[in-house]
Design a protein around this motif. Structure first.
Motif, PDB file in Angstrom:
ATOM      1  N   PRO A  12     -12.426  19.947 -23.885  1.00 35.36           N
ATOM      2  CA  PRO A  12     -11.299  20.769 -23.377  1.00 35.36           C
ATOM      3  C   PRO A  12     -10.072  20.517 -24.129  1.00 35.36           C
ATOM      4  O   PRO A  12      -9.745  19.497 -24.513  1.00 35.36           O
ATOM      5  N   ASP A  17      -8.879  22.104 -17.901  1.00 36.68           N
ATOM      6  CA  ASP A  17      -9.612  23.419 -18.414  1.00 36.68           C
ATOM      7  C   ASP A  17     -11.082  23.112 -17.899  1.00 36.68           C
ATOM      8  O   ASP A  17     -11.840  24.296 -17.649  1.00 36.68           O
ATOM      9  N   LEU A  18     -11.464  22.084 -17.427  1.00 37.21           N
ATOM     10  CA  LEU A  18     -12.778  21.643 -16.901  1.00 37.21           C
ATOM     11  C   LEU A  18     -13.009  21.965 -15.486  1.00 37.21           C
ATOM     12  O   LEU A  18     -13.992  21.987 -15.173  1.00 37.21           O
ATOM     13  N   ASN A  20     -12.484  25.096 -14.403  1.00 36.07           N
ATOM     14  CA  ASN A  20     -12.775  26.255 -14.678  1.00 36.07           C
ATOM     15  C   ASN A  20     -14.302  26.665 -14.845  1.00 36.07           C
ATOM     16  O   ASN A  20     -14.770  26.030 -16.021  1.00 36.07           O
ATOM     17  N   SER A  21     -15.024  27.540 -14.190  1.00 35.80           N
ATOM     18  CA  SER A  21     -16.399  27.875 -14.677  1.00 35.80           C
ATOM     19  C   SER A  21     -16.334  28.985 -15.709  1.00 35.80           C
ATOM     20  O   SER A  21     -15.924  29.879 -15.298  1.00 35.80           O
ATOM     21  N   ARG A  22     -17.094  28.615 -16.734  1.00 35.19           N
ATOM     22  CA  ARG A  22     -17.073  29.719 -17.728  1.00 35.19           C
ATOM     23  C   ARG A  22     -18.675  29.859 -18.505  1.00 35.19           C
ATOM     24  O   ARG A  22     -19.111  28.608 -19.147  1.00 35.19           O
ATOM     25  N   GLN A  25     -20.890  26.458 -19.598  1.00 33.78           N
ATOM     26  CA  GLN A  25     -20.321  25.516 -19.824  1.00 33.78           C
ATOM     27  C   GLN A  25     -20.033  24.348 -18.790  1.00 33.78           C
ATOM     28  O   GLN A  25     -20.095  25.009 -17.640  1.00 33.78           O
ATOM     29  N   TYR A  26     -20.074  23.333 -19.121  1.00 32.99           N
ATOM     30  CA  TYR A  26     -19.985  22.220 -17.955  1.00 32.99           C
ATOM     31  C   TYR A  26     -18.744  22.455 -17.509  1.00 32.99           C
ATOM     32  O   TYR A  26     -17.436  22.639 -18.028  1.00 32.99           O
ATOM     33  N   TYR A  27     -18.631  22.262 -16.052  1.00 32.71           N
ATOM     34  CA  TYR A  27     -17.340  22.195 -15.431  1.00 32.71           C
ATOM     35  C   TYR A  27     -17.406  21.234 -14.179  1.00 32.71           C
ATOM     36  O   TYR A  27     -18.449  20.858 -13.895  1.00 32.71           O
ATOM     37  N   GLN A  29     -17.155  20.163 -10.674  1.00 31.21           N
ATOM     38  CA  GLN A  29     -17.334  20.728  -9.449  1.00 31.21           C
ATOM     39  C   GLN A  29     -16.882  20.178  -8.191  1.00 31.21           C
ATOM     40  O   GLN A  29     -16.406  20.637  -7.245  1.00 31.21           O
ATOM     41  N   ASP A  61     -18.038  13.886 -12.638  1.00 27.41           N
ATOM     42  CA  ASP A  61     -16.895  14.156 -11.926  1.00 27.41           C
ATOM     43  C   ASP A  61     -16.203  13.033 -11.154  1.00 27.41           C
ATOM     44  O   ASP A  61     -14.804  12.973 -11.063  1.00 27.41           O
TER      45      ASP A  61
END
Length: 1427
Positions: A12, A17-18, A20-22, A25-27, A29, A61
């Motif tokens: 990111p 930015d991590l 947000n779920s896109r 892509q890993y985000y 949780q 996380d």
């Protein structure tokens, strides 16, 4: 874990930015709270123990939550620390798995590649961001701690306690990062090119490390690891483009990064072969500096980097130096110029000093040295100083070619006159280094060098003639060889053909074979000679070489050998090599002479620096003179003598520097014990023989210090006595006398030197040596007097009896010397004899008077006096111009017998003039010694007796203690009377024991004073009462007693007699002043001035009305008289014996005197009084007024020189403020443009603050019409310009206001009807009109003058005719301006009661001439006028 594999981790731009779920892509949780994080970290730890790094997919996380936790949370610090440790182990495990996996020949499957790529990116992202977070927390804690320390709350922060070894852990992190980059990570991407963001992320933390970690010896490994990471990133991960830009940014903003980056760039070159980066960096730096030269911080940072890199890698820097010099040496920033010049110096030292340099490298070296030579004269003092220091370094490293040596020395000598003290300091240090490391000679004595040069030139000329003869001989031999060669060649060819391989017995020596060959050649037996030549070649070991040659080549080879042997047989020699050596010797000596000439030219300039106000100038000059003296440089002798004057400096550092310098020169030898002592005595004797008489006292002071510090020890004293007594072999009479003088000096500090050897000294004083050389007799008596312990009072040592054998011997010797017409320096002998009597003998007054009576009796003996006019006087010599009659008093005439009276009537008694002169000198000196004897010795002895009586009567401890306290209270009767008169003037509450004792002391002092006042000169039975009329008679009749020496002796005796009695002094004071004013004899004038100085200390009330005669001598043409007056006046004023009034302006004029010595003494005087309260400040208006008087006709340049020096001594702000106002008030009362210019110039010399500028603004009305004169206006503009530099905003605002007011004044004058400088005809008309008006006796004062200022200014230059009235008005104005201040100061100061009427305290405000005290009555003078 299978579901975790179906994603890709995108690095990111921001951590948020991590969230947000896109797509795939890993985000993140879930973000855990601070309470949940510890449990999650425990879960991570347990997973990690399974040695599976892929647990990151599950617990990413958790680490993200740690990174995002606020630093203010209490558990955040602990969580970060635990996260770092866990991630460190995770990355370590990841590296262990990646290395074999990526190094394998078989490619990874897409699934494994993606898994490991995500794992690597996620793990390194977390690791880097945890480190960033910790860095942020630690730096914030350090800033807080610094703030606390500034606020005196020095409490260790909790954060720093949590991270005591963070630098160590940071180093481990960087090592781990380096290890990961060692793996071929590019294989994780497809195609195999590492992601730029990934590389940038890893390198970014390294750049941050460079910015935050200052280079130290204990963290050098961190910097090395950082640049190793950069090396891998550049070589394998395409980081070459980003690297220079980031490094340039770091250098621009971070001061401490220069050293780290320089070492890192070198590491990249040496370990990774990356050299293009430095070229790019150099280009970028030059561009940045060209665009931004005004930013001094940027220039300094880049300069530090370039200088550091040049010092460690000069070879890499040299290719860029020419371009760097072209671009930067003309830069406005002196920092950049210094940097480039420093790099050039380092390059020369590091790479361009070897003898075998290639031509292009020699050319580069000479170019660099030329740049350095040019910038010795740079416009910036910083650059000039720096370049001289670079040359100093080059010289110590022996990196200066001989062709540059004299050029550099000449430039350094020129810089001795630089206006900057740091440049002068660097120049002196460079000259000293040149002397110490000069390649020419240990001694640079010019005379010896020139003699050697002439000698070697003659040798070279002779050698040239020899070479010419050798050339002719060789030419002749060549002609013979041309005849021999055709016959010789067949013989050699045949020999080689018949005997191609000859072997010889090696037992025969080569030299013996050569002799046989030469004999055969002279006999022209070439056949046998050929065999011997081959044998000689065999003996020389050349048989193997011969075997390699072809037959034809062997023939040529032996023919060449034959030619050599034939030349030897004919006696031919080749002196060309010797000639080359001789040419080099002559050139070397020529360079030596030039070097010595330049070094000698520096000495007068350095001598001036000895008197500099700047301490560094003085210290460096002393150091250089010491070095130059050791090397024998011409001119250093005078410098070593001039240094002696610094012994009297008030600055202890200067005194110590001089003492150490002489210690180095005189006491440093390469010998030990007795040999060392003899060498030291030789050095001391040589130095003493060279010093001038005026420096003798300073030498005494140094000798005292050396005796006390035991540099002069018992062994040196022993050698001195051996020289003095001529026991040391080879000692000359002059060396013996010098040793005696050194003993006199040494004994002043250590009296036991004399007391332990008294018998030896007394024997020599009365020996045949002393009779042949009266100087020995005089010096021996001086040495014996030093046997008195200096710390003891006169009552403690034992005096010898007046009828002792030695006393009788010296008396007889003195009487015999007295009548010797050719005796040198009689005065010194007489002084030593009387000094011995009064210091060492009992009843010295009787001894002295007996001598005087004996002399009088001998004068009147028949054998001495001519009995008839025809008979010449027996003792008259051709050296005496004429005889003088001996005046007789009435008492003497009455006591003569009738026969003597009859003879006296028949003829006049005649005496040789030199006898009368000597007699008067003895009388005068005896009288003053008698007065001192009574005042000191008799007083102390009588007081001591009373104290002993008091101690016997009062046995208790208290009384004994008080008696002992009184015992050391006074040292003379005069001081006792002064002190007791002061005590008596103060009201006493009740009787005191000390006062009882004081009454006794007062009685003793009064008795002694009565003896001096009434008995010594006025008692009818006293010897002096019969003699002093004779002295006065001689002084009154200079036309009859024409001999100059006689008049000098009489005047000196009169002055000495006047010091005894205030009654006699007062009655003869006007007579002495007439002598001073009317005599043409400069020695009499000088003696009288010195006598007046002594009388001022003795009877200040009597002398005070005559003070003006002191100042009058300052205007005499004779330099010696002016010098004497300056010395006496400065001495009296500094001891507060003369009231400091407006007449001090005459003394100020001596600052521009023709004599260097007068100028130096006057400058030192004003420097001293500037340090004494407000003396100089109070008299400054008078000085400015009197020196500005147009009738004085003082040149403007001289006026400015005087005022520039004096005003430079005023430092206090409140004094400057008052001076500004007083100077402004002088504008309205002056009428001449020259005076306006002078006042404005004085104002421009002051240093201004906000209040003093406001004073100028408040007084603008006084000079608003004067600024029309251009020079006046320029002086005010100079004030504005100088004060504006580095001024604070408040001051700048006031300066702007002043500038506005000045401009308004100009506008007013432009619009006005008349300017101050109107045309000549108009001025003349005004002047004629003014003549009819009665001049005002009282000029307007204060601010009211402002209105009349403009009108009066119209008088212009023609106001000179009214200069006398103007001067009076200016004085009145000055007095009126200063009178209130004077009254305030006088009302605050309590009058001091002194034993004598004191010279009024000179720190009171200036007094007018009418306040000069009139002479008091005789009784007051007698009781008070003593010291």
């Amino acid at each position: 874990m299978e579901e975790t594999h179906d994603f890709q981790f995108i690095l990111p731009l921001k951590n948020n930015d991590l969230l947000n779920s896109r797509g795939d892509q890993y985000y993140v949780q879930q973000v855990y709270t601070t309470a949940e994080i510890p449990d999650q970290l425990l879960a991570c730890k347990s997973k990690l123990h399974q040695r599976d790094p892929f647990y990151i997919f599950e617990h990413f996380d958790t680490y993200y939550s740690v990174i995002e936790t606020s630093a203010n949370e209490p558990t955040a610090i602990r969580n970060l620390k635990r996260a770092f440790d866990l991630l460190y182990l995770t990355v370590d495990r990841l590296g262990e798995e990646l290395m074999p996996l990526l190094s394998s020949i078989e490619p990874l499957s897409t699934h494994d590649r993606v898994r490991y790529l995500n794992l690597t990116k996620m793990t390194m992202y977390l690791f880097v961001n945890v480190v960033k977070r910790i860095d942020f927390v630690v730096h914030q804690a350090m800033r807080d701690q610094q703030l606390n320390q500034q606020k005196k709350r020095a409490k260790q922060g909790e954060v720093l306690e949590e991270y005591p070894d963070w630098d160590v852990k940071r180093g481990k992190f960087l090592v781990q990062l380096y290890n990961i980059l060692q793996c071929p990570l590019e294989k994780l991407w497809s195609p195999p090119v590492a992601e730029e963001n990934f590389v940038t992320m890893l390198c970014d933390i390294c750049y941050r490390t460079l910015e935050s970690v200052p280079p130290r010896s204990d963290n050098r490994h961190i910097i090395d690891t950082v640049f190793q990471i950069f090396g891998v990133a550049i070589k394998r991960y395409n980081h070459a483009i980003t690297f220079p830009a980031r490094i340039l940014q770091i250098l621009r903003s971070t001061e401490h990064a220069a050293i780290a980056v320089a070492n890192g760039i070198l590491l990249l070159h040496e370990e990774y072969g990356i050299s293009t980066v430095f070229s790019i960096l150099m280009k970028d730096i030059v561009e940045a500096l060209t665009l931004d030269t005004a930013d001094t911080a940027v220039s300094r940072n880049f300069s530090n980097f370039l200088a550091e890199f040049a010092s460690i890698a000069p070879k890499l820097m040299i290719p860029h130096l020419s371009q760097l010099g072209d671009d930067m040496l003309d830069s406005e920033s002196h920092v950049l110029r210094n940097c480039v010049l420093q790099i050039m110096g380092d390059a020369v030292v590091g790479e361009l000093t070897s003898e075998g340099l290639e031509d292009d490298m020699k050319e580069a070296r000479n170019e660099f040295l030329d740049h350095l030579l040019d910038h010795v004269n740079d416009v910036s003092a910083h650059v000039r100083s720096k370049v001289l220091q670079i040359w100093h370094h080059l010289n110590t490293q022996h990196a200066i070619p001989l062709c540059f040596l004299v050029k550099v020395l000449r430039e350094a000598v020129c810089r001795l006159e630089d206006k900057s003290s740091m440049v002068r300091k660097s120049a002196i240090q460079l000259i000293k280094a040149f002397l110490e490391n000069n390649p020419y000679s240990g001694k640079l004595k010019l005379e010896e060098l020139m003699k050697n040069h002439e000698k070697e030139v003659k040798v070279m000329e002779e050698l040239d003639e020899v070479i010419e003869k050798e050339r002719e001989q060789y030419k002749k031999m060549d002609e013979e060889w041309d005849l021999i060669a055709p016959d010789l060649l067949p013989i050699i060819e045949e020999n080689i053909r018949l005997f191609p391989d000859l072997e010889f017995n090696k037992e025969e020596e080569y030299d013996e074979i050569v002799k046989k060959v030469l004999e055969l050649l002279l006999q022209k037996n070439y056949k046998d000679a050929t065999i011997l030549v081959r044998k000689a070649d065999f003996a020389a070991g050349n048989e193997q070489l011969n075997q390699l040659l072809k037959p034809e080549e062997r023939c040529v080879y032996f023919m060449a050998l034959f030619k050599t042997f034939i030349s030897l047989a004919n006696g031919c020699k080749d002196s060309s090599e010797e000639m080359q050596k001789q040419i080099k010797t002559v050139e070397f000596l020529k360079d030596s002479i030039e070097f010595s000439h330049v070094a000698t030219a520096a000495m007068p300039k350095i001598m001036e620096l000895l008197l500099s106000k700047t301490n560094t100038d003085v210290f460096e000059a002393v150091d250089l003179f010491t070095t130059g003296y050791l090397f024998g440089i011409h001119g250093t002798d005078a410098g070593m003598q001039r240094m002696l004057s610094l012994v009297w400096s008030s600055d202890k550092e200067k005194r110590d520097a001089v003492c150490n310098a002489y210690r180095k020169v005189l006491f440093t030898t390469d010998k030990t014990e007795r040999a060392h002592a003899i060498k030291v005595v030789q050095n001391l004797s040589k130095f003493l023989s060279e010093i001038e008489y005026g420096h003798y006292t300073a030498m005494e002071t140094l000798m005292t210090e050396w005796v006390e510090s035991e540099d002069i020890d018992a062994l040196i004293i022993q050698v001195l006595f051996e020289r003095f007594t001529l026991k040391l072999e080879g000692t000359t009479n002059d060396e013996s006398r010098l040793a005696l003088q050194l003993l006199i000096m040494a004994s002043q500090a250590k009296s036991t030197i004399v007391s332990a050897n008294r018998a030896i000294i007394e024997d020599i004083a009365t020996s045949a040596r002393a009779k042949q050389d009266p100087r020995i007799f005089t010096s021996c008596l001086q040495l014996l007097v030093n046997g008195i312990e200096a710390n003891n009072n006169t009552k403690y040592y034992k005096r010898c009896a007046s009828d002792a054998k030695f006393v009788q011997q010296i008396t007889q010797l003195f009487l015999s010397f007295f009548f010797h017409p050719q005796l040198p320096d009689f005065d010194a002998m007489a002084m030593s004899v009387f000094e011995y009597y009064y210091r060492m003998c009992q009843a010295p007054d009787e001894l002295a008077q007996n001598i005087v009576r004996e002399l009088i009796d001998r004068f009147h003996d028949q054998w001495l006096v001519s009995m008839s006019p025809e008979e010449p006087v027996q003792t008259q010599t051709t050296d005496i111009p004429h005889s003088q009659p001996l005046p007789m008093s009435q008492t003497q005439t009455q006591t003569q017998t009738q026969s003597q009276a009859k003879v006296a009537e028949d003829q006049q008694v005649g005496l040789p003039v030199y006898l009368v002169t000597r007699f008067l000198f003895c009388v005068g000196y005896m009288t003053i010694k008698e007065m001192i004897f009574l005042d000191m010795d008799v007083y102390n002895n009588m007081k001591y007796r009373e104290e002993l009586t008091a101690l016997e009567e009062k046995k208790n401890k208290k009384d004994a203690g008080s008696a002992l306290r009184r015992q050391t209270l006074n040292v003379s009767a005069m001081e006792a009377r002064k002190r007791l008169s002061t005590v008596a003037a103060e009201p006493q509450q009740e009787p005191d024991d000390d006062l009882v004792g004081a009454t006794a002391e007062d009685n003793i002092a009064e008795e002694i004073n009565a003896i001096c006042e009434d008995m010594l000169l006025y008692d009818p039975n006293a010897l002096m009462s019969k003699i002093y009329p004779i002295i006065i008679n001689i002084c009154k009749r200079p036309g009859e007693y024409r001999d100059q020496d006689l008049q000098q002796a009489a005047t000196l005796a009169l002055a000495r007699l006047m010091t005894v009695s205030s009654k006699f002094c007062e009655s003869n004071m006007s007579f002495l002043m007439n002598i001073l004013n009317m005599t043409k004899n400069m020695k009499i004038k000088c003696n009288t001035v010195v006598g007046l100085s002594d009388l001022t200390f003795r009877f200040p009330n009597i002398i005070e009305p005559w003070t003006g005669h002191f100042y009058a001598q300052l205007h005499e043409e004779n330099t010696e008289l002016r010098l004497t007056a300056v010395k006496m006046l400065s001495h009296l004023i500094l001891h507060e014996m003369i009231r400091v009034k407006g007449q001090i302006a005459d003394l100020a004029l001596c600052i521009v005197d023709e004599s260097d010595e007068i100028r130096n003494i006057t400058q030192q005087f004003f420097k001293e009084i500037a340090n004494k309260s407000n003396i100089l400040y109070n008299v400054l208006p008078d000085i400015i007024s009197k020196l500005g008087d147009v009738n004085l006709h003082l040149e403007e340049d001289k006026y400015r020189t005087v005022m520039r020096y004096i005003l430079g001594l005023i430092q206090k702000d409140r004094h400057i403020e008052t001076l500004v106002e007083k100077l402004c008030l002088r504008f309205p009362v002056t009428r001449v443009e020259r005076q306006w210019r002078d006042i404005a110039y004085c104002l421009s010399l002051l240093t201004y603050n906000e209040r003093s500028i406001k004073k100028l603004i408040d007084n603008v009305q006084h000079f608003k019409d004067k600024v029309q004169v251009d020079e006046v206006y320029q002086s005010f503009k100079l004030i504005i310009t100088n004060t504006s530099k580095l001024a604070k905003p408040e001051l700048k605002a006031v300066i702007t206001e002043l500038e506005t007011r000045l401009n308004e004044c100009l506008q007013v004058n432009e619009q006005g009807t008349d300017a101050p400088q109107s045309d000549k005809g108009h001025n003349e008309t005004k002047a004629k009109g003014n003549k009819s008006k009665k001049p005002s006796t009282k000029p307007q004062r204060g601010r009211g003058v402002g209105k009349g200022g403009a009108g009066s200014s119209r008088r212009g230059r023609n106001a000179q005719q009214e200069s006398s009235s103007e001067d009076d008005s200016s004085e009145e104005s000055s007095d009126s301006d200063e009178a209130p201040a004077a009254r305030r100061l006088q009302s605050q100061k309590k009058p001091q009661q002194r034993g004598k009427k004191p010279a009024p305290s000179s720190d009171s405000s200036e007094d007018s001439e009418e306040e000069a005290a009139k002479p008091t009555n005789k009784k007051q003078s007698a009781r008070r006028g003593r010291k």
